[in-house]
Design an enzyme around this catalytic site. Structure first.
Site, mmCIF file in Angstrom:
data_model
loop_
_atom_site.group_PDB
_atom_site.id
_atom_site.type_symbol
_atom_site.label_atom_id
_atom_site.label_comp_id
_atom_site.label_asym_id
_atom_site.label_seq_id
_atom_site.Cartn_x
_atom_site.Cartn_y
_atom_site.Cartn_z
ATOM 1 N N HIS A 83 -5.276 -1.209 -4.853
ATOM 2 C CA HIS A 83 -5.746 -0.084 -4.052
ATOM 3 C C HIS A 83 -6.584 0.798 -4.939
ATOM 4 O O HIS A 83 -6.176 1.125 -6.048
ATOM 5 C CB HIS A 83 -4.562 0.654 -3.435
ATOM 6 C CG HIS A 83 -3.832 -0.221 -2.463
ATOM 7 N ND1 HIS A 83 -2.718 -0.941 -2.823
ATOM 8 C CD2 HIS A 83 -4.128 -0.559 -1.181
ATOM 9 C CE1 HIS A 83 -2.338 -1.664 -1.786
ATOM 10 N NE2 HIS A 83 -3.168 -1.468 -0.787
ATOM 11 N N GLN A 130 0.922 -11.051 -3.235
ATOM 12 C CA GLN A 130 -0.492 -10.694 -3.128
ATOM 13 C C GLN A 130 -1.022 -10.229 -4.473
ATOM 14 O O GLN A 130 -0.305 -9.573 -5.224
ATOM 15 C CB GLN A 130 -0.667 -9.541 -2.144
ATOM 16 C CG GLN A 130 -0.368 -9.913 -0.711
ATOM 17 C CD GLN A 130 -0.631 -8.726 0.194
ATOM 18 O OE1 GLN A 130 -0.051 -7.661 0.011
ATOM 19 N NE2 GLN A 130 -1.504 -8.908 1.163
ATOM 20 N N HIS A 153 -8.437 -0.974 0.177
ATOM 21 C CA HIS A 153 -7.474 -2.056 -0.080
ATOM 22 C C HIS A 153 -8.283 -3.293 -0.428
ATOM 23 O O HIS A 153 -9.294 -3.561 0.218
ATOM 24 C CB HIS A 153 -6.679 -2.464 1.156
ATOM 25 C CG HIS A 153 -6.002 -1.369 1.899
ATOM 26 N ND1 HIS A 153 -4.645 -1.234 1.906
ATOM 27 C CD2 HIS A 153 -6.482 -0.384 2.686
ATOM 28 C CE1 HIS A 153 -4.314 -0.207 2.685
ATOM 29 N NE2 HIS A 153 -5.408 0.321 3.162
ATOM 30 N N ASP A 207 -2.782 -7.675 -5.247
ATOM 31 C CA ASP A 207 -3.116 -6.534 -4.398
ATOM 32 C C ASP A 207 -3.583 -5.362 -5.247
ATOM 33 O O ASP A 207 -2.990 -5.067 -6.273
ATOM 34 C CB ASP A 207 -1.841 -6.141 -3.635
ATOM 35 C CG ASP A 207 -2.148 -5.413 -2.349
ATOM 36 O OD1 ASP A 207 -3.338 -5.307 -1.993
ATOM 37 O OD2 ASP A 207 -1.196 -4.962 -1.698
ATOM 38 N N CYS A 244 0.798 -1.235 0.000
ATOM 39 C CA CYS A 244 0.000 0.000 0.000
ATOM 40 C C CYS A 244 0.831 1.287 0.000
ATOM 41 O O CYS A 244 0.547 2.191 -0.792
ATOM 42 C CB CYS A 244 -0.970 0.031 1.170
ATOM 43 S SG CYS A 244 -1.164 -1.483 2.071
ATOM 44 N N ARG A 254 6.663 -11.257 5.422
ATOM 45 C CA ARG A 254 6.182 -11.021 6.782
ATOM 46 C C ARG A 254 6.833 -12.022 7.699
ATOM 47 O O ARG A 254 6.906 -13.201 7.376
ATOM 48 C CB ARG A 254 4.656 -11.155 6.848
ATOM 49 C CG ARG A 254 3.990 -10.071 6.023
ATOM 50 C CD ARG A 254 2.497 -10.134 6.107
ATOM 51 N NE ARG A 254 1.924 -9.159 5.180
ATOM 52 C CZ ARG A 254 0.638 -9.035 4.919
ATOM 53 N NH1 ARG A 254 -0.220 -9.830 5.519
ATOM 54 N NH2 ARG A 254 0.206 -8.129 4.064
ATOM 55 N N LYS A 297 -14.370 -3.296 7.229
ATOM 56 C CA LYS A 297 -13.905 -4.301 6.281
ATOM 57 C C LYS A 297 -15.003 -5.325 6.003
ATOM 58 O O LYS A 297 -15.773 -5.664 6.900
ATOM 59 C CB LYS A 297 -12.699 -5.008 6.917
ATOM 60 C CG LYS A 297 -12.128 -6.166 6.146
ATOM 61 C CD LYS A 297 -10.942 -6.785 6.891
ATOM 62 C CE LYS A 297 -11.398 -7.825 7.897
ATOM 63 N NZ LYS A 297 -10.264 -8.523 8.551
HETATM 64 ZN ZN LIG Z 1 -3.132 -2.320 1.058
#
Ligand SMILES: [Zn+2]
Ligand SMILES: [Zn+2]
Length: 665
Positions: free
Chosen positions: A410, A406, A537, A408, A359, A388, A491
């Protein structure tokens, strides 16, 4: 004297009862009733009722009732262990998901033979029908009685410190096991309870000891190492059998095992825990998964970006991750220090971190130039690899890894665009998951925890409402996770059930009020003012690796044709049919089908078995008759066969199944 109590179940009624009446007296003596819920709290059935009590019968159908059954079984295990190993000292014995455990300080690890012997002893105790009898004690009395139990001694007086079943109730209590016939005390344990009335409430054929392992006292690595025995207990023999069958099925589907058997991926010791390498066949599946995802994202208006794996500390200071997420990050690398000739530090080293999230970098792309409302919604997508730091104890195959990629994205949008954006986003997410073969979902909405949150009341209310409306429109069950949101926004998460009914958290759609502030994100609105965009996200697979693992278990390795690494294998009846199958393979390959011809020295039956082991969707077998007729014999993964199919028809069937992402047996 009489008093009035309200009975909720089994029969709702208000009753006048005599002083001294127990919960069992009003809920009945049915063996399926294990405990009572009195004014919302679980109590033993011999609890003496007080005026105004509200009493409810609790059976094993209630998760809390089942937990009491299991925990009571843990007492029986502990008694059996101290019979078999008189020197064993007691740790703690709570119920857990699907069972219970008990920790012991004992001279050596338990062996499988020990577990068998203990199970026999437990069965004797269960059949004896010992009564669980509650006795209130003072701290001094407990210390005196338990002076030979050093671990229990540590729990006495530690109320609030240790969150365990043993202490922490309103009173300190010991539960004695009392022999049904003689009335003599056989055994006892410090515990706040409650328990089932007697050991007969646990069916000897509905419980089983599963395994043993070393464990630290109270789960803390600094403490003594103890030996833990895991067991399971159910309301009936059938339920236990069902559970054991489920475990076998889960074991058969274990993605780590299938990953090795099907040669898809591995975790080389030399690279380190939680860091996978994908082999060619796993690589094919992964590429197909990514390609399809990429094309769908492109069609849905996402723009593709790329960002590095490594960044200076400052980025994660700005984002706040170093404040609240540093435990999940790898320690920094210190680079670019400069020294004088005398070896003195001229410039301090710069700290660099591996990124745990993408992000902040996407925010820098957003901020790289001025943005106008005309560009919104801006949807930035990346297959972003993150690292991680997961503790070694929790790393588990592909589903809990230390490095993963990911899918991912945004989304930056205006406040007005947010409801519509969330709505199309959720439809997009569910649609795509269905294409990969997951079809059974429920949604979870995590709402604000007022104690720790950024953003205004109004922002939270609007975003939560928009998520709720979007979720409800899907017609799926919506579970509320009250106060469960991260501090920076509400979320929705998509929970998917797999082929054997296990729930996996897949996609999350997360609104974020914090990062746009921290990064000073802006856009110029239609009226020329500067506004802050809303940031969303979303990761659809969670991570490619994890989704890969989930799909592998869901399909038990038998991927649908479009995902299968090898879609078709040609199997000649004899060597003389290899050339013919090579031609068939060429026409399939021309249509983009992944096909191999097994020209090895193995006999035909062996080749079929090999293809079945590799779970290849289609086998095309050819012998003399097929060659003469320009045909092939289809053999499917489930063993069914169709003979004499013209080659062109065979090609069409396979190509259609791949293009349409059909599920086949
Ligand atoms: Zn994010
Ligand atoms: Zn207990």
């Amino acid at each position: 004297m009489s008093l009035s109590v309200t009975v909720v179940s089994p029969e709702p009624e208000v009753r006048e009862v005599e002083t001294g009446t127990t919960a069992m007296d009003v809920v009945g003596q049915d063996r399926s009733v294990l405990v009572a819920r009195v004014n919302g709290t679980l109590k033993d059935l011999d609890y003496v009722l007080e005026p105004g009590d509200v009493v409810e019968a609790v059976t094993a159908a209630d998760p809390e009732g089942l937990a009491v059954l299991r925990h009571s079984c843990a007492h029986v295990l502990a008694q059996a262990v101290q019979q078999e190993f008189p020197e064993a000292k007691l740790g703690i014995g709570p119920p857990i998901k699907d069972g219970f455990y008990y920790d012991f300080a004992v001279g050596r690890p338990f062996t499988p033979e020990d577990l068998q012997a203990l199970e026999k002893r437990m069965q004797v105790i269960l059949k004896a029908g010992q009564r669980f009898t509650r006795r209130v004690v003072t701290e001094d009395e407990a210390r005196h009685e338990l002076k030979h139990e050093p671990f229990k001694m540590r729990l006495i007086g530690s109320e609030g410190g240790a969150d365990v079943m043993e202490v922490g109730g309103a009173e300190l209590t010991i539960y004695d096991n009392v022999d049904a016939k003689s009335g003599e005390r056989c055994w006892g344990d410090l515990c706040r309870g409650p328990h089932v009335p007697t050991t007969r409430y646990i069916a000897p054929n509905a419980m089983k000891l599963m395994r043993s392992a070393a464990a630290y006292w109270l789960g803390n690595q600094e403490n003594e190492s103890l030996q833990r025995i895991y067991g399971t207990a159910w309301a009936s023999k059938d339920e236990l059998q069902g559970y054991l069958t489920f475990l076998q099925e889960a074991e058969r589907r274990d993605h780590r095992r299938l990953g090795a058997e099907l040669d898809l991926f591995s975790f080389p010791e030399e690279i380190g825990s939680g860091l996978a390498v994908f082999h060619p066949k796993g690589g094919v599946i992964r590429r197909v998964m990514e390609d399809y995802s990429r094309s769908r994202h492109e069609a849905a208006g996402y723009e593709f970006v790329n960002t590095p794996h490594l960044t200076k500390a400052q980025l994660f200071e700005t984002s706040g991750h170093l404040d609240w997420y540093s435990e999940g990050m790898y320690p920094p690398m210190e680079l670019d220090a400069e020294y004088t000739e005398d070896g003195l530090l001229r410039r301090a080293p710069q700290k660099y971190y591996l990124k745990p999230m993408n992000c902040p970098m996407h925010n820098l792309i957003y901020r790289s130039r001025g943005r106008s409302y005309r560009e919104l919604p801006l949807r930035l997508f990346e297959f972003g690899t993150v690292y991680r730091y997961e503790k070694s104890g929790v790393v588990q195959g592909l589903t809990r890894a230390r490095g993963f990629t990911q899918d991912d994205a945004h989304i930056y949008c205006t406040k007005e665009q947010m409801p519509g954006e969330l709505d199309t986003l959720l439809t997009f997410v569910l649609d795509l998951l269905r294409d990969y073969g997951l079809t059974d979902f429920y949604l979870e909405l995590s709402t604000r925890d007022p104690k720790k949150s950024v953003g205004t009341d109004e922002e939270w209310a609007e975003a939560t409402e928009a998520l709720r409306v979007a979720a409800e429109k899907q017609g799926l069950t919506l579970v509320l996770d009250e106060g469960g949101a991260a501090f920076y926004g509400p979320k929705v998460s998509v929970q998917a059930k797999d082929a054997i009914g296990r729930t996996w958290q897949m996609s999350t759609i997360q609104v974020d009020f914090q990062l746009p502030q921290r990064f000073d994100l802006e856009y110029q609105s239609a009226d020329g003012t500067r506004q802050q965009p809303i940031m969303i996200h979303r990761a659809l697979f969670g991570s490619i690796e994890r989704f890969f693992g989930v799909l592998l278990e869901h399909y038990a390795g038998a991927f649908p044709p479009w995902l299968a690494p090898v879609q078709v294998v040609g199997i000649p009846v004899t060597d003389s049919h290899v050339d013919y199958l090579d031609q068939v393979a060429a026409s399939l390959r021309a249509e983009g089908v992944r096909v191999e011809v097994d020209a090895s020295d193995d006999r035909m039956q062996k080749k079929i078995r090999n293809a079945q082991k590799l779970k290849i969707p289609y086998m095309l077998i050819a012998g003399d008759e097929d060659v003469a007729a320009g045909a092939v014999s289809f053999r499917y993964r489930d063993g069914t066969q169709r003979n004499g199919i013209p080659v062109s028809e065979a090609v069409t069937e396979i190509v259609e199944a791949v293009r349409n992402r059909l599920q086949i047996a």
